[in-house]
Design a protein around this motif. Structure first.
Motif, PDB file in Angstrom:
ATOM      1  N   ALA A   1       0.837  -1.210   0.000  1.00  0.00           N
ATOM      2  CA  ALA A   1       0.000   0.000   0.000  1.00  0.00           C
ATOM      3  C   ALA A   1       0.868   1.255   0.000  1.00  0.00           C
ATOM      4  O   ALA A   1       0.608   2.214  -0.741  1.00  0.00           O
ATOM      5  CB  ALA A   1      -0.921  -0.011   1.213  1.00  0.00           C
ATOM      6  N   ARG A   2       1.923   1.238   0.833  1.00  0.00           N
ATOM      7  CA  ARG A   2       2.833   2.389   0.892  1.00  0.00           C
ATOM      8  C   ARG A   2       3.528   2.594  -0.447  1.00  0.00           C
ATOM      9  O   ARG A   2       3.682   3.727  -0.921  1.00  0.00           O
ATOM     10  CB  ARG A   2       3.875   2.158   1.994  1.00  0.00           C
ATOM     11  CG  ARG A   2       4.714   3.383   2.313  1.00  0.00           C
ATOM     12  CD  ARG A   2       5.784   3.068   3.337  1.00  0.00           C
ATOM     13  NE  ARG A   2       5.241   2.433   4.524  1.00  0.00           N
ATOM     14  CZ  ARG A   2       5.477   1.173   4.880  1.00  0.00           C
ATOM     15  NH1 ARG A   2       6.283   0.413   4.123  1.00  0.00           N
ATOM     16  NH2 ARG A   2       4.946   0.669   5.965  1.00  0.00           N
ATOM     17  N   GLU A   3       3.947   1.502  -1.093  1.00  0.00           N
ATOM     18  CA  GLU A   3       4.630   1.597  -2.387  1.00  0.00           C
ATOM     19  C   GLU A   3       3.710   2.186  -3.455  1.00  0.00           C
ATOM     20  O   GLU A   3       4.126   3.030  -4.248  1.00  0.00           O
ATOM     21  CB  GLU A   3       5.095   0.208  -2.818  1.00  0.00           C
ATOM     22  CG  GLU A   3       5.803   0.190  -4.168  1.00  0.00           C
ATOM     23  CD  GLU A   3       6.146  -1.231  -4.572  1.00  0.00           C
ATOM     24  OE1 GLU A   3       5.418  -1.798  -5.407  1.00  0.00           O
ATOM     25  OE2 GLU A   3       7.123  -1.769  -4.055  1.00  0.00           O
TER      26      GLU A   3
ATOM     27  N   GLY B   1       0.457   8.105  -5.785  1.00  0.00           N
ATOM     28  CA  GLY B   1      -0.393   8.955  -4.983  1.00  0.00           C
ATOM     29  C   GLY B   1      -1.559   8.124  -4.440  1.00  0.00           C
ATOM     30  O   GLY B   1      -1.709   6.948  -4.768  1.00  0.00           O
ATOM     31  N   VAL B   2      -2.410   8.742  -3.637  1.00  0.00           N
ATOM     32  CA  VAL B   2      -3.534   8.021  -3.040  1.00  0.00           C
ATOM     33  C   VAL B   2      -4.460   7.461  -4.106  1.00  0.00           C
ATOM     34  O   VAL B   2      -5.041   6.381  -3.948  1.00  0.00           O
ATOM     35  CB  VAL B   2      -4.310   8.952  -2.078  1.00  0.00           C
ATOM     36  CG1 VAL B   2      -5.539   8.249  -1.518  1.00  0.00           C
ATOM     37  CG2 VAL B   2      -3.407   9.402  -0.934  1.00  0.00           C
TER      38      VAL B   2
ATOM     39  N   TRP C   1      -7.024   3.303  -6.347  1.00  0.00           N
ATOM     40  CA  TRP C   1      -8.269   3.112  -7.102  1.00  0.00           C
ATOM     41  C   TRP C   1      -7.988   2.796  -8.569  1.00  0.00           C
ATOM     42  O   TRP C   1      -8.848   2.997  -9.415  1.00  0.00           O
ATOM     43  CB  TRP C   1      -9.163   4.347  -6.987  1.00  0.00           C
ATOM     44  CG  TRP C   1     -10.045   4.312  -5.774  1.00  0.00           C
ATOM     45  CD1 TRP C   1     -11.339   3.890  -5.703  1.00  0.00           C
ATOM     46  CD2 TRP C   1      -9.696   4.722  -4.445  1.00  0.00           C
ATOM     47  NE1 TRP C   1     -11.811   3.988  -4.431  1.00  0.00           N
ATOM     48  CE2 TRP C   1     -10.821   4.500  -3.621  1.00  0.00           C
ATOM     49  CE3 TRP C   1      -8.530   5.220  -3.855  1.00  0.00           C
ATOM     50  CZ2 TRP C   1     -10.835   4.777  -2.267  1.00  0.00           C
ATOM     51  CZ3 TRP C   1      -8.544   5.493  -2.504  1.00  0.00           C
ATOM     52  CH2 TRP C   1      -9.678   5.274  -1.725  1.00  0.00           C
ATOM     53  N   LEU C   2      -6.771   2.271  -8.853  1.00  0.00           N
ATOM     54  CA  LEU C   2      -6.468   1.851 -10.215  1.00  0.00           C
ATOM     55  C   LEU C   2      -7.464   0.779 -10.668  1.00  0.00           C
ATOM     56  O   LEU C   2      -7.741  -0.162  -9.939  1.00  0.00           O
ATOM     57  CB  LEU C   2      -5.054   1.284 -10.297  1.00  0.00           C
ATOM     58  CG  LEU C   2      -3.903   2.267 -10.518  1.00  0.00           C
ATOM     59  CD1 LEU C   2      -2.576   1.524 -10.499  1.00  0.00           C
ATOM     60  CD2 LEU C   2      -4.070   3.004 -11.824  1.00  0.00           C
ATOM     61  N   GLY C   3      -7.977   0.929 -11.869  1.00  0.00           N
ATOM     62  CA  GLY C   3      -8.920  -0.058 -12.391  1.00  0.00           C
ATOM     63  C   GLY C   3     -10.353   0.195 -11.980  1.00  0.00           C
ATOM     64  O   GLY C   3     -11.212  -0.666 -12.194  1.00  0.00           O
ATOM     65  N   ILE C   4     -10.647   1.371 -11.421  1.00  0.00           N
ATOM     66  CA  ILE C   4     -12.018   1.639 -10.961  1.00  0.00           C
ATOM     67  C   ILE C   4     -12.994   1.698 -12.140  1.00  0.00           C
ATOM     68  O   ILE C   4     -14.130   1.238 -12.030  1.00  0.00           O
ATOM     69  CB  ILE C   4     -12.081   2.949 -10.131  1.00  0.00           C
ATOM     70  CG1 ILE C   4     -13.492   3.183  -9.591  1.00  0.00           C
ATOM     71  CG2 ILE C   4     -11.611   4.133 -10.951  1.00  0.00           C
ATOM     72  CD1 ILE C   4     -13.970   2.139  -8.623  1.00  0.00           C
TER      73      ILE C   4
END
Length: 360
Positions: free
Chosen positions: A186-188, A194-195, A199-202
């Protein structure tokens, strides 16, 4: 048994969500190694997909993982996937139960007292399922992104990230790369994207809300037809074996229809698509400051599908579908078969929780 069946039918949306989440975790845990294999097949870059059928077949991939990584490799990302499955199933069943019961109550108010509630149309079932799926996706996709990165593993992950220049005297980079824990991944992702990277692939995820909609819509439709043929009431139950078969058929139909987008979503989350895009445009690599400016831009699902069609033809859209169907059908059929039992367990948990809360 008759005394137990009544409260099960009156489960609140929270109870139905808990039953669905418990059943989803159980079915996913049973077939989890298949889930890891199908994710790695779907995330393969174009150059690897052309090296032989063993790259795209589930059992050779399973044997390869077992040989190189041991048993632990078959359960890479298990914790994140269980969390993702529980949260996704809970959210989906909660929203589906809430939206469906609200819709049925609205229809019931318009009917004469004592009249039987008509079966929902296929279009209504699909629409309600899509709404529930969309709401569930928005809240749960960050865990899905992390789980996908963990399942793909360090080798694939290192190929899908842009190389970073580091000082030879510094050992921090290698230590960070080796952090494959839930929080480490998650940190990577947040550091790289960025935050919003969580949500990649939303977008393809929202399109794929039709998958559970088709699955549950088809299941409810076939179930109502079978019960009508037996002159049974709408509250009657199917046998576990019948539920298993209907669940398998329903999930197969949904997977065949939506598979191209499933494959595109995995490649987006694993960043395989970004690697392929960079390889195609290697002659115009950006400078460091240009990369920093553009690093949050990613290849879209339609671009992925267009590239696959161009290089591999329409069959490329369905590479790895056998693995997807095997895993998804077994998991979904187990869920349908065990759903009633988990409803009893969910009811027992809710009763126990109510007693504990009352005493405290």
């Amino acid at each position: 048994m008759a005394v137990q069946s009544k409260p099960v039918q009156k489960l609140t949306p929270f109870g139905a969500a808990l039953a669905g989440a418990l059943g989803g975790c159980f079915s996913t845990a049973v077939v989890y190694p298949l889930d890891v294999a199908k994710t790695r097949i779907q995330a393969l870059p174009a150059d690897a997909r052309g090296k032989g059928k063993e790259q795209l077949s589930m059992f050779p991939v399973l044997l390869k993982i077992l040989k190189k990584e041991g048993i632990s490799g078959l359960y890479r990302g298990f914790g994140a996937t269980m969390l993702n499955t529980f949260s996704m199933q809970y959210a989906y069943f909660f929203f589906y139960s809430f939206v469906r019961s609200s819709y049925i109550n609205r229809i019931t108010r318009k009917l004469p007292p004592g009249s039987e509630i008509p079966a929902l149309s296929t279009a209504a079932e699909l629409l309600l399922g899509a709404v529930a799926g969309a709401l569930a996706q928005i809240f749960t996709i960050p865990v899905s992104v992390i789980a996908t990165r963990q399942q793909v593993g360090k080798t694939q992950k290192s190929k899908t990230t842009e190389p970073v220049e580091t000082s030879p005297d510094s050992g921090e980079s290698s230590d960070e790369e080796n952090d494959d824990s839930f929080l480490g991944v998650a940190r990577e992702i947040i550091e790289e994207e960025g935050v919003t990277g969580l949500w990649l692939g939303i977008k393809p995820g929202l399109v794929l809300t039709v998958n559970p909609a088709i699955t549950y819509g088809a299941f409810e439709r076939i179930k109502s037809v079978l019960l009508a043929a037996k002159n049974a009431g709408s509250n009657s139950k199917l046998s576990p074996w019948t539920s298993f078969v209907i669940g398998a058929l329903s999930k197969t139909a949904a997977t065949v229809v939506t598979y191209p987008y499933i494959m595109a979503k995995v490649r987006i989350q694993a960043r395989t698509a970004d690697t392929e895009d960079a390889a195609e445009h290697h002659w115009k690599k950006p400078h460091a400051h240009e990369y920093h400016h553009n690093k949050h831009k990613h290849v879209g699902a339609l671009d992925i599908l267009a590239r696959v069609w161009k290089h591999e033809g329409p069959l490329g859209w369905y590479q790895g579908m056998q693995a997807q169907i095997t895993k998804a059908v077994l998991s979904q059929a187990l869920l349908f078969m065990s759903k009633e039992q988990f409803e009893h367990w969910a009811l027992a948990i809710m009763v126990l929780w109510a007693r504990i809360s009352h005493r405290s």
